[in-house]
Design an enzyme around this catalytic site. Structure first.
Site, PDB file in Angstrom:
ATOM      1  N   ALA A  63      38.163  32.636  35.194  1.00  0.00           N
ATOM      2  CA  ALA A  63      36.962  32.552  34.373  1.00  0.00           C
ATOM      3  C   ALA A  63      36.427  33.976  34.225  1.00  0.00           C
ATOM      4  CB  ALA A  63      35.942  31.664  35.067  1.00  0.00           C
ATOM      5  N   GLY A 102      40.415  30.155  37.269  1.00  0.00           N
ATOM      6  CA  GLY A 102      40.342  29.338  36.058  1.00  0.00           C
ATOM      7  C   GLY A 102      41.624  29.400  35.240  1.00  0.00           C
ATOM      8  N   GLU A 105      43.810  26.932  36.839  1.00  0.00           N
ATOM      9  CA  GLU A 105      43.241  25.603  36.538  1.00  0.00           C
ATOM     10  C   GLU A 105      43.601  25.170  35.118  1.00  0.00           C
ATOM     11  OE1 GLU A 105      39.258  26.811  37.809  1.00  0.00           O
ATOM     12  OE2 GLU A 105      39.303  25.140  39.230  1.00  0.00           O
ATOM     13  N   GLU A 125      39.055  32.064  44.153  1.00  0.00           N
ATOM     14  CA  GLU A 125      37.600  31.946  44.018  1.00  0.00           C
ATOM     15  C   GLU A 125      36.855  32.173  45.328  1.00  0.00           C
ATOM     16  OE1 GLU A 125      39.787  30.090  42.453  1.00  0.00           O
ATOM     17  OE2 GLU A 125      39.081  29.463  40.475  1.00  0.00           O
TER      18      GLU A 125
HETATM   19  C1  3H9 Z   1      37.015  31.479  38.357  1.00  0.00           C
HETATM   20  O1  3H9 Z   1      38.029  31.471  37.729  1.00  0.00           O
HETATM   21  C2  3H9 Z   1      36.106  30.303  38.472  1.00  0.00           C
HETATM   22  C3  3H9 Z   1      36.686  29.012  37.986  1.00  0.00           C
HETATM   23  O2  3H9 Z   1      37.354  28.349  39.038  1.00  0.00           O
HETATM   24  C4  3H9 Z   1      35.622  28.037  37.540  1.00  0.00           C
HETATM   25  C5  3H9 Z   1      34.820  28.374  36.380  1.00  0.00           C
HETATM   26  C6  3H9 Z   1      33.923  27.278  35.958  1.00  0.00           C
HETATM   27  N1  3H9 Z   1      36.315  38.292  34.853  1.00  0.00           N
HETATM   28  O3  3H9 Z   1      41.248  44.420  38.936  1.00  0.00           O
HETATM   29  P1  3H9 Z   1      41.523  45.306  37.758  1.00  0.00           P
HETATM   30  C7  3H9 Z   1      38.058  43.124  34.963  1.00  0.00           C
HETATM   31  S1  3H9 Z   1      36.495  32.870  39.168  1.00  0.00           S
HETATM   32  C8  3H9 Z   1      35.813  39.398  34.292  1.00  0.00           C
HETATM   33  O4  3H9 Z   1      41.148  46.720  37.874  1.00  0.00           O
HETATM   34  P2  3H9 Z   1      44.357  45.008  38.149  1.00  0.00           P
HETATM   35  C9  3H9 Z   1      37.782  44.114  36.097  1.00  0.00           C
HETATM   36  O5  3H9 Z   1      36.429  44.114  36.455  1.00  0.00           O
HETATM   37  C10 3H9 Z   1      37.716  34.073  38.814  1.00  0.00           C
HETATM   38  N2  3H9 Z   1      36.365  40.620  34.436  1.00  0.00           N
HETATM   39  O6  3H9 Z   1      43.042  45.190  37.276  1.00  0.00           O
HETATM   40  C11 3H9 Z   1      38.245  45.403  35.466  1.00  0.00           C
HETATM   41  O7  3H9 Z   1      37.206  45.848  34.623  1.00  0.00           O
HETATM   42  P3  3H9 Z   1      36.954  47.415  34.410  1.00  0.00           P
HETATM   43  C12 3H9 Z   1      38.965  33.894  39.582  1.00  0.00           C
HETATM   44  C13 3H9 Z   1      37.476  40.708  35.158  1.00  0.00           C
HETATM   45  O8  3H9 Z   1      45.483  45.061  37.207  1.00  0.00           O
HETATM   46  C14 3H9 Z   1      39.435  44.974  34.603  1.00  0.00           C
HETATM   47  O9  3H9 Z   1      39.266  43.568  34.401  1.00  0.00           O
HETATM   48  N3  3H9 Z   1      39.853  35.004  39.348  1.00  0.00           N
HETATM   49  C15 3H9 Z   1      38.061  39.591  35.771  1.00  0.00           C
HETATM   50  O10 3H9 Z   1      44.329  45.920  39.327  1.00  0.00           O
HETATM   51  C16 3H9 Z   1      40.774  45.219  35.245  1.00  0.00           C
HETATM   52  O11 3H9 Z   1      40.775  44.629  36.535  1.00  0.00           O
HETATM   53  C17 3H9 Z   1      39.818  36.120  40.094  1.00  0.00           C
HETATM   54  O12 3H9 Z   1      39.074  36.218  41.041  1.00  0.00           O
HETATM   55  C18 3H9 Z   1      37.434  38.342  35.592  1.00  0.00           C
HETATM   56  N4  3H9 Z   1      37.940  37.207  36.139  1.00  0.00           N
HETATM   57  O13 3H9 Z   1      44.267  43.537  38.755  1.00  0.00           O
HETATM   58  C19 3H9 Z   1      40.781  37.212  39.712  1.00  0.00           C
HETATM   59  N5  3H9 Z   1      39.178  39.987  36.436  1.00  0.00           N
HETATM   60  O14 3H9 Z   1      38.230  47.968  33.857  1.00  0.00           O
HETATM   61  C20 3H9 Z   1      40.047  38.499  39.602  1.00  0.00           C
HETATM   62  C21 3H9 Z   1      39.283  41.309  36.236  1.00  0.00           C
HETATM   63  O15 3H9 Z   1      35.798  47.475  33.499  1.00  0.00           O
HETATM   64  N6  3H9 Z   1      40.862  39.596  39.129  1.00  0.00           N
HETATM   65  N7  3H9 Z   1      38.262  41.751  35.470  1.00  0.00           N
HETATM   66  O16 3H9 Z   1      36.635  47.940  35.766  1.00  0.00           O
HETATM   67  C22 3H9 Z   1      41.807  40.201  39.851  1.00  0.00           C
HETATM   68  O17 3H9 Z   1      42.112  39.823  40.963  1.00  0.00           O
HETATM   69  C23 3H9 Z   1      42.474  41.403  39.251  1.00  0.00           C
HETATM   70  O18 3H9 Z   1      41.634  41.868  38.223  1.00  0.00           O
HETATM   71  C24 3H9 Z   1      43.876  41.165  38.662  1.00  0.00           C
HETATM   72  C25 3H9 Z   1      44.342  42.436  37.915  1.00  0.00           C
HETATM   73  C26 3H9 Z   1      44.849  40.864  39.815  1.00  0.00           C
HETATM   74  C27 3H9 Z   1      43.862  40.027  37.693  1.00  0.00           C
END
Ligand code: 3H9
Length: 691
Positions: A63, A102, A105, A125
């Site tokens: 999400a 998400g 999901e 999450e």
């Molecule tokens: C969820 O899904 C809730 C649901 O169950 C229910 C909903 C109702 N959103 O990490 P990076 C941005 S909760 C917004 O440097 P990498 C990040 O801030 C979510 N922004 O890249 C960064 O911005 P900036 C569950 C996001 O290649 C840019 O993207 N998912 C999100 O080293 C690049 O990110 C997670 O917890 C996001 N969800 O790693 C996964 N994700 O460039 C969270 C990233 O401005 N994400 N950004 O600084 C990660 O673990 C890593 O970003 C990922 C890529 C492994 C995907």
């Protein structure tokens, strides 16, 4: 701007592609067109099946976290998942990169999942202080079974495509041509004429779940939660999936999600998620600055610190030349390293083969000339300016042009050491934390003349070896140890005025720290602080006396506490209580009842005040960088988001008022509120130095 969602056709199969860089988060501007696409496909008779794929580097990574805390715009993720499940034709998720939160999901809303071999799938999450709120806790156990789902959701750790295939989370793994193969898969399913069964209707694995085994595992995991609500809530929600009808369990999941996302712990953990990414953005180091190549690192000193640093690099895949004064010291250092790896082998976290490979990555040497082929040279020798300068004098003579030189000093003036090298542009501090192969924090100390590409290199190499790098400026103790000094300044006075070591430590552990300051002293060894104080002409009334009595802490079985027969559990010691009373009497201090609140005000508030001073001086670029330092290097509880974030919850006004009170009462500088903190008390927000 490209469309966030597009539909293409391959015969009777529709390919829906999400394109929302950088990580294809499910933002509102994706959800809306995705819903429109799904509705159109459901009603289109010429479409027999669909593939859900993503453009760019990854499948949907979750999400959109930036939307949390704001009113949710329709359609929501769960509406999209319901639309997929009721499409009336097979939907296949084509997964590459990371299908997280998400994103996974959404894939669970599809009837089938095909993944690239390098893909990772997970529900992280919990790390944001929430639980999967799009049906993840209710659907995942139906595919992988209750225990695997519990482990995945409570740990938040993604699994590989291979593991996902073995556990039934994906239906096929492909090496290449993901979308084409997913289309072929969808075509085959459509042709089979078999009805596509939604995950929500697959009950085989949960129908006769062993609840006793589930509860036992959940209780084990809850023990590790250390005050965090989300892991416990995750387990509760997976259990609901086993005991309640699908819709009821999903409604409960939503309710728990709503409660957690509005809570302070999740706010703190989301703050830390963004703080980590912000810390990588350093003023004056633009995206165009190219890091230098680091193919080999030289480390001087094979003691506890040098050995740990060397292991960190080797573990991160970078070979190390390890230098010591004598063959004996070198053998001792390598012996300790080998022992550490042997422990990993005995625990099953490393194979014998991998251990041998790692040991082979060390090139031991007693000759500075062997550092000539190193791209980064780090000294980890005795903490004394003259010794450091002498070492860099020798390094200077052999280091190749462009090699980066770094000191691992904890307190000394990095600029002064840099000046002695005659190449201060190549110089910086790399402050690792002990044990350096384990602790995440890396303070990168930026000298006055450190070149931007040197900083960019340190950030890149730090990340490569699994550290959380934070760039800080030059001052005594940098960010972490300087603030630690402020936090600890009142601990002995508190004892003399009436508190007990156990009482102070309990305030810390109740707050969520892994241990209190006195337990920490005993663990580190009281003699270390004693030696440092003697070198600086300083005194600590209680700790010095204990050291004079040979009480050095855990290693001697007695320190601030007693450790009976080799135990690591601290027991309050009446002798220490008597010593404190005696010293208080000698000093004419009348002992009184000390409240937990007073302990917080005299330890945590100076910590925050020092942090604000550090911001004022530009030693840290932003408050969130300080939070990163404290969470990753000093055990500040993650559910509280770091000292500066916690200060915003506690209230800047309240903190300033109490600092003023203690300043007036004691006259001590640590209580004199920083101007930045006073301003924050007025505005409610702590301004960053750069602002
Ligand atoms: C969820 O899904 C809730 C649901 O169950 C229910 C909903 C109702 N959103 O990490 P990076 C941005 S909760 C917004 O440097 P990498 C990040 O801030 C979510 N922004 O890249 C960064 O911005 P900036 C569950 C996001 O290649 C840019 O993207 N998912 C999100 O080293 C690049 O990110 C997670 O917890 C996001 N969800 O790693 C996964 N994700 O460039 C969270 C990233 O401005 N994400 N950004 O600084 C990660 O673990 C890593 O970003 C990922 C890529 C492994 C995907």
């Amino acid at each position: 701007m490209t469309e966030a969602v597009t539909i293409a056709r391959d015969g009777e199969i529709a390919i829906v592609t999400i394109d929302n860089p950088p990580v294809n988060a499910m933002s509102f501007h994706v959800r809306e067109p995705l819903m429109a696409a799904l509705t159109a496909l459901r009603d289109e008779p010429s479409v027999a099946g669909m593939v859900l794929a993503c453009a760019g580097r990854t499948f949907v990574a979750g999400a959109d976290i930036t939307e949390f805390g704001k009113p949710m715009q329709q359609p929501e993720l769960r509406d999209l998942i319901a639309a997929l499940e009721t499409l009336g034709k097979p939907a296949v998720a084509a997964i590459h990169g990371t299908a997280l939160g998400g994103g996974l999901e959404l894939a669970l809303g599809c009837h089938f999942r095909v993944a690239e071999a390098s893909a990772k799938l997970g529900l992280p999450e919990v790390k944001l202080g929430i639980l999967p709120g799009g049906g993840g806790t209710v659907r995942l156990p139906r595919l992988v079974g209750p225990l695997k789902a519990l482990d995945m959701i409570v740990s938040g750790t993604p699994i590989s495509a291979k593991d996902a295939l073995a556990n039934g989370l994906v239906d096929a793994v492909v090496e290449s041509d993901l979308v084409a193969k997913a289309v072929a898969f969808a075509r085959e399913q459509a042709k089979s004429g078999k009805p596509a069964v939604a995950v929500r209707d697959r009950n085989e694995l949960i129908a006769h779940a062993d609840l006793a085994a589930f509860d036992a595992r959940a209780a084990e995991l809850a023990k590790k939660a250390r005050g965090l609500e989300a892991p416990v809530a995750c387990a509760e929600s997976v259990r609901n999936a086993l005991t309640l009808p699908f819709d009821e369990a999903q409604t409960k999941e939503r309710e728990i999600f709503a409660k957690l996302v509005a809570g302070d712990q999740s706010k703190a953990q989301r703050h830390l998620f963004f703080a980590e990414r912000e810390a990588a953005k350093v003023p004056g180091v633009g995206k165009d600055v190219k890091p230098r190549d680091i193919a080999r690192v030289g480390i001087i000193g094979a003691g506890t610190m040098g050995g740990g640093i060397a292991m960190a690099f080797v573990n991160g895949g970078i070979p190390v030349t390890l230098l010591e004064m004598s063959r004996e010291a070198l053998d001792r250092g390598l012996g300790t390293i080998e022992k550490n790896y042997a422990i990993s082998v005995s625990r099953g976290s490393l194979t014998e083969e991998a251990k041998a490979k790692r040991m082979a990555a060390f090139t031991p040497s007693t000759d500075y000339a062997d550092l000539a082929n190193c791209d980064l040279i780090i000294e980890a020798v005795f903490e004394e300016m003259s010794v450091k300068k002498e070492v860099f004098g020798r390094i200077k003579a052999v280091a190749k042009p462009g090699a980066i030189l770094a000191t691992n000093t904890s307190y000394l003036d990095v600029n002064e050491i840099a000046a002695s090298t005659s190449r201060p542009q190549d110089f910086l501090g790399l402050h690792f934390f002990s044990p350096a192969n384990v602790m995440k924090l890396l303070e990168i100390v930026r000298g006055a003349k450190t070149a931007p590409d040197v900083l960019a290199t340190a950030l890149a190499v730090g990340k490569k070896i699994g550290k959380v790098p934070v760039v800080v400026g030059v001052c005594h103790g940098f960010v972490g140890n300087r603030m630690l000094g402020a936090r600890g300044a009142e601990t002995e006075p508190l004892l003399l005025e009436g508190a007990t070591p156990h009482q102070v430590d309990k305030v810390f552990t109740d707050f969520g720290w892994p241990m209190g300051p006195f337990q920490m002293w005993d663990l580190a060894g009281l003699d270390i602080g004693w030696r440092n104080r003697k070198a600086q002409g300083k005194k600590a009334i209680i700790a010095d006396t204990l050291c004079e009595q040979g009480r050095f802490g855990q290693k001697t079985g007695r320190g601030m506490y007693l450790y009976e027969s080799g135990s690591r559990t601290p027991t309050p010691d009446p002798e220490v209580a008597a010593l404190i009373e005696e010293k208080a009497k000698e000093l004419g201090i009348e002992r009184r009842e000390i409240s937990s609140q007073e302990i917080i005000e005299r330890t945590f508030y100076p910590l925050i005040n020092e942090g604000a001073k550090i911001l004022e001086e530009g030693i840290a670029a932003r408050a969130s960088d300080i939070d990163m330092v404290w969470v990753n290097g000093y055990g500040f509880p993650i559910g509280k988001g770091g000292p500066m974030f916690w200060a915003s919850l506690e209230g800047f006004g309240k903190i300033v008022e109490r600092l003023d009170y203690w300043h007036a009462r004691t006259g001590k500088d640590i209580f004199k509120p920083a101007e930045l903190l006073r301003k924050a008390a007025e505005t409610g927000k702590l301004a960053d130095a750069a602002a």
